[in-house]
Design a protein around this motif. Structure first.
Motif, short mmCIF file in Angstrom:
data_model
loop_
_atom_site.label_atom_id
_atom_site.label_comp_id
_atom_site.label_asym_id
_atom_site.label_seq_id
_atom_site.Cartn_x
_atom_site.Cartn_y
_atom_site.Cartn_z
N ARG A 118 34.48 29.31 33.38
CA ARG A 118 35.55 30.11 33.93
C ARG A 118 35.18 30.73 35.08
O ARG A 118 35.92 31.02 36.06
N ASP A 119 33.75 31.04 35.58
CA ASP A 119 33.19 31.47 36.76
C ASP A 119 33.75 30.57 37.88
O ASP A 119 34.00 30.86 39.01
N ASP A 123 40.83 31.44 38.02
CA ASP A 123 41.76 32.26 39.08
C ASP A 123 42.70 32.99 38.95
O ASP A 123 43.95 32.57 38.79
N ILE A 124 42.44 34.19 38.47
CA ILE A 124 43.14 35.13 38.03
C ILE A 124 44.58 35.28 39.02
O ILE A 124 45.71 35.41 38.73
N GLU A 140 51.26 39.85 34.03
CA GLU A 140 52.49 38.85 33.96
C GLU A 140 52.48 37.68 34.67
O GLU A 140 51.63 37.44 35.88
N PRO A 141 52.49 36.34 33.83
CA PRO A 141 52.07 34.96 34.30
C PRO A 141 53.21 34.87 35.67
O PRO A 141 54.44 34.83 35.47
N LEU A 142 52.54 34.00 36.31
CA LEU A 142 53.40 33.65 37.44
C LEU A 142 53.79 31.97 37.20
O LEU A 142 52.99 31.13 37.52
N HIS A 153 45.81 24.46 34.51
CA HIS A 153 44.80 25.61 34.49
C HIS A 153 44.98 26.40 33.48
O HIS A 153 43.91 27.04 32.85
N PHE A 154 46.16 27.09 33.10
CA PHE A 154 46.65 27.50 31.81
C PHE A 154 46.05 27.45 30.78
O PHE A 154 45.26 28.42 30.07
N HIS A 155 46.10 26.21 30.48
CA HIS A 155 45.44 25.56 28.97
C HIS A 155 43.90 25.69 29.04
O HIS A 155 43.43 25.47 27.99
N VAL A 156 43.43 25.56 30.11
CA VAL A 156 41.87 25.13 30.08
C VAL A 156 41.13 26.39 30.28
O VAL A 156 40.07 26.64 29.60
N VAL A 157 41.58 27.24 31.34
CA VAL A 157 40.60 28.55 31.59
C VAL A 157 41.57 29.61 31.80
O VAL A 157 40.90 30.76 31.70
N ASP A 158 42.98 29.76 32.44
CA ASP A 158 43.52 30.58 32.92
C ASP A 158 44.53 31.42 31.82
O ASP A 158 45.03 32.23 32.37
#
Length: 199
Positions: A118-119, A123-124, A140-142, A153-158
């Motif tokens: 995650r480091d 990417d928040i 709030e998700p973009l 990205h959402f499903h793996v780390v974000d």
């Protein structure tokens, strides 16, 4: 699923307690997967095929929940609880034949490397809008113009419940199921022994 909806509703009143909901839900999912897979083996059914069907059902249920409660399908992008549960079914379908010790090692590795992964990749600012109002912070998700890379990205780390670290919990639950119940025959034997002891 009942555990999930209980956790979902509890978040309205017991926010901190609800943080334990998804890990608990996934642990129970892994444990129950073992029991169901042993039952499927006795009936001569394919465990992986059954896991795939359950995953599709969970994905569709997540879409329906998102539409009913939010009026959109953003929960699919951001990897809400039922999405990670669907991923868990696919993952468990691939590893259900491994021994409990190997599964425990897999779970420990996922938890151990999550911080570094995650480091490196999280990417928040790229995927979430931060709203700071009244001393509290919400995200709030973009999800405008979402592309395949964004979903990855959402499903793996974000995401809300990404594979790192949440994939570890169903794997550990499966390991616990194997340690507690063994095979179905062993579980029935233990149950009979307990009944005899109780009598």
């Amino acid at each position: 699923i009942l555990v999930h909806f209980g956790e979902y509703l509890s978040a309205q009143w017991f926010r901190n307690w609800s943080l334990f909901g998804t890990p608990s839900f996934l642990l129970v999912a892994g444990l129950s997967f073992h029991v169901l897979s042993e039952s499927a083996k006795r009936k001569g059914e394919g465990v992986s095929v059954r896991a795939f069907k359950r995953a599709i059902f969970l994905y569709l249920l997540q879409a329906a929940q998102s539409i009913v409660l939010n009026g959109n399908i953003d929960d699919i992008y951001t990897c809400e609880t039922l999405m990670i549960a669907g991923h868990a079914q696919l993952l468990l379908g691939m590893v259900h034949n491994f021994q409990a010790s190997i599964l425990t090692l897999f779970g420990a590795i996922i938890l151990g490397v999550t911080g570094a992964v995650r480091d490196e990749f999280m990417d928040i600012d790229e995927y979430w809008r931060v709203n700071a109002e009244g001393g509290s912070v919400s995200f709030e998700p973009l999800t405008e113009d979402v592309e395949l890379e964004d979903i990855f990205h959402f499903h793996v780390v974000d995401g809300l419940f990404p594979l790192f670290p949440y994939a570890a919990f169903p794997i550990l639950g499966l390991a616990i199921g194997k340690l507690i119940y063994g095979t179905v025959d062993q579980a029935e034997s233990r149950s009979r022994n307990l009944k005899v002891l109780a009598m």
